[in-house]
Design a protein around this motif. Structure first.
Motif, mmCIF file in Angstrom:
data_model
loop_
_atom_site.group_PDB
_atom_site.id
_atom_site.type_symbol
_atom_site.label_atom_id
_atom_site.label_comp_id
_atom_site.label_asym_id
_atom_site.label_seq_id
_atom_site.Cartn_x
_atom_site.Cartn_y
_atom_site.Cartn_z
ATOM 1 N N ALA A 53 0.835 -1.204 0.000
ATOM 2 C CA ALA A 53 0.000 0.000 0.000
ATOM 3 C C ALA A 53 0.869 1.253 0.000
ATOM 4 N N GLU A 54 1.918 1.240 0.817
ATOM 5 C CA GLU A 54 2.813 2.398 0.893
ATOM 6 C C GLU A 54 3.485 2.655 -0.456
ATOM 7 N N ILE A 55 3.982 1.581 -1.076
ATOM 8 C CA ILE A 55 4.702 1.725 -2.348
ATOM 9 C C ILE A 55 3.756 2.097 -3.485
ATOM 10 N N SER A 56 2.614 1.423 -3.580
ATOM 11 C CA SER A 56 1.730 1.652 -4.727
ATOM 12 C C SER A 56 0.923 2.938 -4.601
ATOM 13 N N ARG A 57 0.835 3.495 -3.396
ATOM 14 C CA ARG A 57 0.175 4.789 -3.236
ATOM 15 C C ARG A 57 0.998 5.911 -3.859
ATOM 16 N N LYS A 58 2.313 5.811 -3.764
ATOM 17 C CA LYS A 58 3.186 6.912 -4.171
ATOM 18 C C LYS A 58 2.987 7.338 -5.629
ATOM 19 N N PRO A 59 2.995 6.414 -6.610
ATOM 20 C CA PRO A 59 2.828 6.876 -7.994
ATOM 21 C C PRO A 59 1.448 7.461 -8.279
ATOM 22 N N ILE A 60 0.419 6.959 -7.599
ATOM 23 C CA ILE A 60 -0.914 7.533 -7.791
ATOM 24 C C ILE A 60 -0.955 8.938 -7.206
ATOM 25 N N ALA A 61 -0.374 9.097 -6.022
ATOM 26 C CA ALA A 61 -0.328 10.418 -5.396
ATOM 27 C C ALA A 61 0.496 11.388 -6.231
ATOM 28 N N THR A 62 1.607 10.913 -6.778
ATOM 29 C CA THR A 62 2.445 11.763 -7.624
ATOM 30 C C THR A 62 1.669 12.226 -8.851
ATOM 31 N N ALA A 63 0.968 11.298 -9.496
ATOM 32 C CA ALA A 63 0.177 11.659 -10.672
ATOM 33 C C ALA A 63 -0.923 12.654 -10.321
ATOM 34 N N ALA A 64 -1.426 12.571 -9.087
ATOM 35 C CA ALA A 64 -2.488 13.481 -8.653
ATOM 36 C C ALA A 64 -1.958 14.856 -8.271
ATOM 37 N N GLY A 65 -0.618 15.006 -8.234
ATOM 38 C CA GLY A 65 -0.028 16.297 -7.930
ATOM 39 C C GLY A 65 0.457 16.462 -6.512
ATOM 40 N N GLU A 66 0.430 15.388 -5.734
ATOM 41 C CA GLU A 66 0.894 15.446 -4.347
ATOM 42 C C GLU A 66 2.415 15.313 -4.309
ATOM 43 N N HIS A 67 3.055 16.070 -3.422
ATOM 44 C CA HIS A 67 4.497 15.897 -3.225
ATOM 45 C C HIS A 67 4.722 14.615 -2.427
ATOM 46 N N GLY A 105 -10.715 9.701 -3.052
ATOM 47 C CA GLY A 105 -10.831 11.150 -3.086
ATOM 48 C C GLY A 105 -10.355 11.816 -4.362
ATOM 49 N N LEU A 106 -9.915 11.046 -5.349
ATOM 50 C CA LEU A 106 -9.420 11.644 -6.588
ATOM 51 C C LEU A 106 -10.537 12.354 -7.347
ATOM 52 N N THR A 107 -10.203 13.490 -7.927
ATOM 53 C CA THR A 107 -11.159 14.200 -8.768
ATOM 54 C C THR A 107 -11.259 13.509 -10.126
ATOM 55 N N ALA A 108 -12.263 13.885 -10.900
ATOM 56 C CA ALA A 108 -12.424 13.312 -12.241
ATOM 57 C C ALA A 108 -11.194 13.592 -13.094
ATOM 58 N N GLU A 109 -10.634 14.785 -12.967
ATOM 59 C CA GLU A 109 -9.449 15.129 -13.760
ATOM 60 C C GLU A 109 -8.246 14.307 -13.312
ATOM 61 N N GLN A 110 -8.080 14.115 -12.011
ATOM 62 C CA GLN A 110 -6.967 13.306 -11.506
ATOM 63 C C GLN A 110 -7.116 11.844 -11.926
ATOM 64 N N ARG A 111 -8.337 11.356 -11.987
ATOM 65 C CA ARG A 111 -8.565 9.971 -12.401
ATOM 66 C C ARG A 111 -8.123 9.725 -13.841
ATOM 67 N N ASP A 112 -8.137 10.750 -14.659
ATOM 68 C CA ASP A 112 -7.792 10.597 -16.071
ATOM 69 C C ASP A 112 -6.286 10.618 -16.324
ATOM 70 N N ARG A 113 -5.490 10.924 -15.306
ATOM 71 C CA ARG A 113 -4.046 11.021 -15.505
ATOM 72 C C ARG A 113 -3.406 9.638 -15.564
ATOM 73 N N GLN A 114 -2.355 9.524 -16.355
ATOM 74 C CA GLN A 114 -1.596 8.278 -16.452
ATOM 75 C C GLN A 114 -0.653 8.150 -15.254
ATOM 76 N N ILE A 115 -0.406 6.908 -14.849
ATOM 77 C CA ILE A 115 0.357 6.626 -13.635
ATOM 78 C C ILE A 115 1.566 5.773 -14.003
#
Length: 256
Positions: A53-67, A105-115
């Motif tokens: 969970a810790e590892i696979s969260r990071k790329p999704i969070a990065t794609a969503a714009g989180e540091h 909690g991802l927005t529709a726009e964040q859901r469309d981003r590639q990971i």
């Protein structure tokens, strides 16, 4: 309208909530007991799920714009492996909740981003990312639960959904996990919600009109078969008729 992504995220939440209710009740003895993953204890399964969970969260969070703090996977695994069983269990609850909270909690726009997952050569959609996580969570949640309750089954909703996902966005995984050369003839196996076809490759299909064999049992047992968990001590009531045996199918799906 509920999308396939929504359904996968809901299944991730259901699995998390089930384990979140169970894990705080586990004794030290139960955490150290053998799990459904033969070489791991219940705590080690929770550690694997938590680090995942810790590892696979990071790329999704990065794609969503989180540091996101950069930390290599081996360092993360070493930290988890060095933790006590109680800390592994608590860490799982924390990090799995953080993963599910993020994707919910991802927005529709964040859901469309590639990971960029790191373990795959090309970026993937959110659907592929969360489907891969569900494939991991559904089976390892069973590993943890069956370690304290021998009658445990894979979450039924997750099992139905995974059969659907293996017909589509997760089909590529079968190229890595299934061994078509373990049977000597073509097989068209009828399963709940679809079929498994074994030729020079293994595919999950829509329901089959002309099966050569039939899997008699629930969808959750099919998922345990496909992940190497339909062992003799957990296969009561399962029968295979036709031109393939259960033992041959176990060889096709050695597990992970």
């Amino acid at each position: 309208m509920t999308t396939l992504v929504d359904r996968v995220i809901a299944a991730l939440r259901a699995n998390h909530d089930t384990l979140a209710a169970l894990v705080p009740t586990l004794t030290e003895e139960q955490l150290n007991s053998r799990s459904g993953a033969e070489e791991w204890t219940v705590a080690q399964v929770l550690s694997h799920l938590g680090s995942g969970a810790e590892i696979s969260r990071k790329p999704i969070a990065t794609a969503a714009g989180e540091h996101v703090e950069v930390e290599d996977n081996q360092t993360i695994w070493d930290r988890w492996n060095g933790s006590s069983p109680a800390d592994q269990a608590a860490g799982f609850l924390k990090h799995d909740a953080a993963y599910v909270d993020l994707v919910e909690g991802l927005t529709a726009e964040q859901r469309d981003r590639q990971i960029q997952m790191g373990i795959l050569p090309d970026p993937v959609s959110l659907l592929v990312a969360v489907a891969m996580r569900l494939n991991e969570v559904a089976s390892h949640a069973w590993d943890a639960r069956v370690g304290v309750d021998p009658s445990a089954t894979v979450d039924a909703g997750s099992a139905d959904l995974l059969i659907e996902l293996f017909r589509g966005p997760l089909a590529f995984l079968l190229g890595f996990t299934a061994k078509a050369d373990q049977v000597d003839q073509d097989v068209r196996l009828a399963i709940p919600g679809g079929g498994i076809v074994i030729t020079d490759a293994v595919t999950v299909t829509d329901p089959i009109d002309d099966p050569t064999a039939t899997f008699e049992g629930p969808a959750e047992a099919v998922i345990r078969l496909m992940t190497g968990r339909l062992r003799p001590d957990h296969a009561a009531g399962i029968t295979i008729t036709g031109n393939v045996t259960l033992e041959e199918l176990r060889n096709v799906f050695p597990g992970y």
